[in-house]
Design a protein around this motif. Structure first.
Motif, mmCIF file in Angstrom:
data_model
loop_
_atom_site.group_PDB
_atom_site.id
_atom_site.type_symbol
_atom_site.label_atom_id
_atom_site.label_comp_id
_atom_site.label_asym_id
_atom_site.label_seq_id
_atom_site.Cartn_x
_atom_site.Cartn_y
_atom_site.Cartn_z
ATOM 1 N N ALA A 259 0.832 -1.208 0.000
ATOM 2 C CA ALA A 259 0.000 0.000 0.000
ATOM 3 C C ALA A 259 0.864 1.255 0.000
ATOM 4 O O ALA A 259 0.580 2.225 -0.710
ATOM 5 C CB ALA A 259 -0.919 0.000 1.221
ATOM 6 N N ALA A 260 1.931 1.238 0.801
ATOM 7 C CA ALA A 260 2.810 2.405 0.871
ATOM 8 C C ALA A 260 3.522 2.657 -0.453
ATOM 9 O O ALA A 260 3.641 3.798 -0.911
ATOM 10 C CB ALA A 260 3.825 2.226 1.998
ATOM 11 N N MET A 261 3.999 1.584 -1.089
ATOM 12 C CA MET A 261 4.684 1.749 -2.371
ATOM 13 C C MET A 261 3.727 2.239 -3.463
ATOM 14 O O MET A 261 4.070 3.090 -4.277
ATOM 15 C CB MET A 261 5.322 0.421 -2.794
ATOM 16 N N LEU A 262 2.498 1.707 -3.447
ATOM 17 C CA LEU A 262 1.492 2.189 -4.405
ATOM 18 C C LEU A 262 1.187 3.653 -4.129
ATOM 19 O O LEU A 262 1.039 4.460 -5.070
ATOM 20 C CB LEU A 262 0.223 1.343 -4.297
ATOM 21 N N GLY A 263 1.097 3.999 -2.844
ATOM 22 C CA GLY A 263 0.863 5.391 -2.496
ATOM 23 C C GLY A 263 1.962 6.303 -2.990
ATOM 24 O O GLY A 263 1.707 7.413 -3.474
ATOM 25 N N LEU A 264 3.202 5.833 -2.898
ATOM 26 C CA LEU A 264 4.324 6.618 -3.409
ATOM 27 C C LEU A 264 4.184 6.875 -4.909
ATOM 28 O O LEU A 264 4.400 7.979 -5.399
ATOM 29 C CB LEU A 264 5.638 5.887 -3.130
ATOM 30 N N LEU A 265 3.813 5.819 -5.626
ATOM 31 C CA LEU A 265 3.649 5.963 -7.074
ATOM 32 C C LEU A 265 2.595 7.021 -7.401
ATOM 33 O O LEU A 265 2.763 7.834 -8.311
ATOM 34 C CB LEU A 265 3.265 4.622 -7.699
ATOM 35 N N LEU A 266 1.499 7.013 -6.630
ATOM 36 C CA LEU A 266 0.422 7.973 -6.890
ATOM 37 C C LEU A 266 0.821 9.385 -6.471
ATOM 38 O O LEU A 266 0.541 10.354 -7.178
ATOM 39 C CB LEU A 266 -0.847 7.545 -6.149
ATOM 40 N N VAL A 267 1.484 9.516 -5.320
ATOM 41 C CA VAL A 267 1.915 10.833 -4.857
ATOM 42 C C VAL A 267 2.882 11.471 -5.849
ATOM 43 O O VAL A 267 2.818 12.660 -6.140
ATOM 44 C CB VAL A 267 2.572 10.735 -3.468
ATOM 45 N N LEU A 268 3.764 10.653 -6.410
ATOM 46 C CA LEU A 268 4.757 11.175 -7.347
ATOM 47 C C LEU A 268 4.197 11.340 -8.747
ATOM 48 O O LEU A 268 4.820 11.960 -9.599
ATOM 49 C CB LEU A 268 5.981 10.252 -7.366
ATOM 50 N N ASP A 269 3.016 10.773 -9.002
ATOM 51 C CA ASP A 269 2.302 10.960 -10.278
ATOM 52 C C ASP A 269 3.223 10.733 -11.471
ATOM 53 O O ASP A 269 3.439 11.611 -12.306
ATOM 54 C CB ASP A 269 1.714 12.376 -10.336
ATOM 55 N N LEU A 270 3.751 9.516 -11.548
ATOM 56 C CA LEU A 270 4.709 9.188 -12.608
ATOM 57 C C LEU A 270 4.073 9.022 -13.982
ATOM 58 O O LEU A 270 4.770 8.752 -14.948
ATOM 59 C CB LEU A 270 5.464 7.905 -12.237
ATOM 60 N N LEU B 83 -4.760 10.999 -3.016
ATOM 61 C CA LEU B 83 -5.126 9.603 -2.817
ATOM 62 C C LEU B 83 -3.890 8.786 -2.434
ATOM 63 O O LEU B 83 -3.944 7.910 -1.556
ATOM 64 C CB LEU B 83 -5.761 9.037 -4.090
ATOM 65 N N GLY B 84 -2.781 9.072 -3.090
ATOM 66 C CA GLY B 84 -1.539 8.381 -2.763
ATOM 67 C C GLY B 84 -1.111 8.643 -1.332
ATOM 68 O O GLY B 84 -0.642 7.740 -0.634
ATOM 69 N N GLY B 85 -1.294 9.878 -0.875
ATOM 70 C CA GLY B 85 -0.970 10.200 0.500
ATOM 71 C C GLY B 85 -1.793 9.379 1.481
ATOM 72 O O GLY B 85 -1.289 8.911 2.506
#
Length: 325
Positions: free
Chosen positions: A133-144, A283-285
């Protein structure tokens, strides 16, 4: 929840917020021509000077502490401080702050894997779920999904920062009470500053300075502004509270709470660089926070006698034969 745990969580959040401002402020120096080595050297060297007097006062009558913990301070200062910041700033020079942070914050996953190897016990489903969940959140927060282009050398620097960050969390959590947080932070800064000086003199970490105004929040500011923020807030305060957090929570939980640095970095980029977070980043946060909660619930569910002895707050491994542990 124990008061010590609550205090540890607050220290971890304060540390993450303090570290989070380093990227945007360092970026302002890199954009006017500073080299990564110069930014790291001023940051760590300035912090060492700030902490020198408190460290000397704290060591009165306890100079044997340095002798007993000399190897710990050398590894901590050279790896967790000097090389970690050099790798991160080098990555920021080649890529965005967000992508660089994504790579650096693979550290919690590395810690979970490290504890798995050392204890020969697979992480629980909750820890695995929290990690995912945390890694997915990182991906969303960084909006790659945006126009991000990865630089191969920058990626290597980012991965190097991740390894060094993992060392920071593990060593901070396992340090003996004989080595107070202030002494560990100050001693580590001095070793880190010396490491950077040596690397600079031999040309591995070249120094390049320019003394002109930087752009912060769309306005011109004196170059000393980002330097002071990097030294006082993003280094002295960040490392000191980070050590307190890791000792109170353990390396694994402290590293996952540290993932919130990404959210603080996004907020700092918004305030300093006028970049507004998107809905997908928010959402990532939420996913990052959810992942941290799952990992913490897993810790609370485990009985003390069944918990991993290598990741307990304020517990030192009996036979530290591998240096950093």
């Amino acid at each position: 929840m124990r008061s010590g745990t609550v205090t540890g969580l607050w220290f971890a959040l304060l540390s993450a917020a303090s570290f989070g401002v380093s990227g945007p402020f360092a970026k302002s120096l890199l954009e006017i021509g500073w080299s990564p080595g110069a930014a790291v050297g001023v940051r760590i060297g300035g912090a060492a000077l700030v902490l020198a007097v408190p460290v000397i006062i704290g060591l009165r009558g306890r100079w044997g502490t340095l002798r007993r913990n000399g190897l710990t301070l050398i590894i901590y200062g050279a790896t967790a401080i000097a090389l970690c910041q050099f790798f991160y700033f080098s990555a920021v020079q080649r890529m965005s702050v967000g992508v660089s942070l994504l790579l650096e914050y693979l550290a919690p996953v590395l810690i979970v894997g490290w504890l798995w190897v050392r204890s020969r016990r697979a992480p629980s489903r909750l820890t695995v779920s929290g990690s995912a969940a945390a890694m997915l959140g990182l991906l969303l927060v960084l909006d790659l999904t945006g126009d991000q282009r990865l630089d191969p050398v920058g990626v290597l620097f980012g991965l190097g920062a991740a390894v060094c960050l993992a060392v920071f969390f593990v060593m901070s959590a396992k340090a003996d009470d004989d080595l107070p947080p202030l002494i560990m932070a100050g001693g580590g800064m001095m070793v880190g500053a010396l490491t950077i000086l040596v690397l600079g003199l031999v040309g591995v970490m070249p120094f390049a300075f320019t003394f002109q105004d930087v752009t912060l929040a769309g306005r011109q500011a004196h170059w000393l502004v980002p330097v002071l923020v990097l030294v006082i807030i993003a280094t002295v305060l960040a490392y000191f509270t980070g050590i307190l957090a890791a000792r109170g929570l353990g390396s694994k939980v402290a590293s996952f709470v540290g993932l919130t640095e990404v959210m603080f970095a996004v907020l700092a980029s918004w305030l300093i660089l006028r970049e507004l977070p998107s809905a997908i980043q928010l959402l990532g946060g939420a996913l990052i926070v959810g992942g941290v909660i799952l990992v913490r619930i897993d810790e609370l569910r485990r009985m003390p006698d069944a918990a991993d002895p290598l990741d307990q707050p304020n517990v030192v491994e009996p036979v530290p034969t591998t240096g950093a542990g």
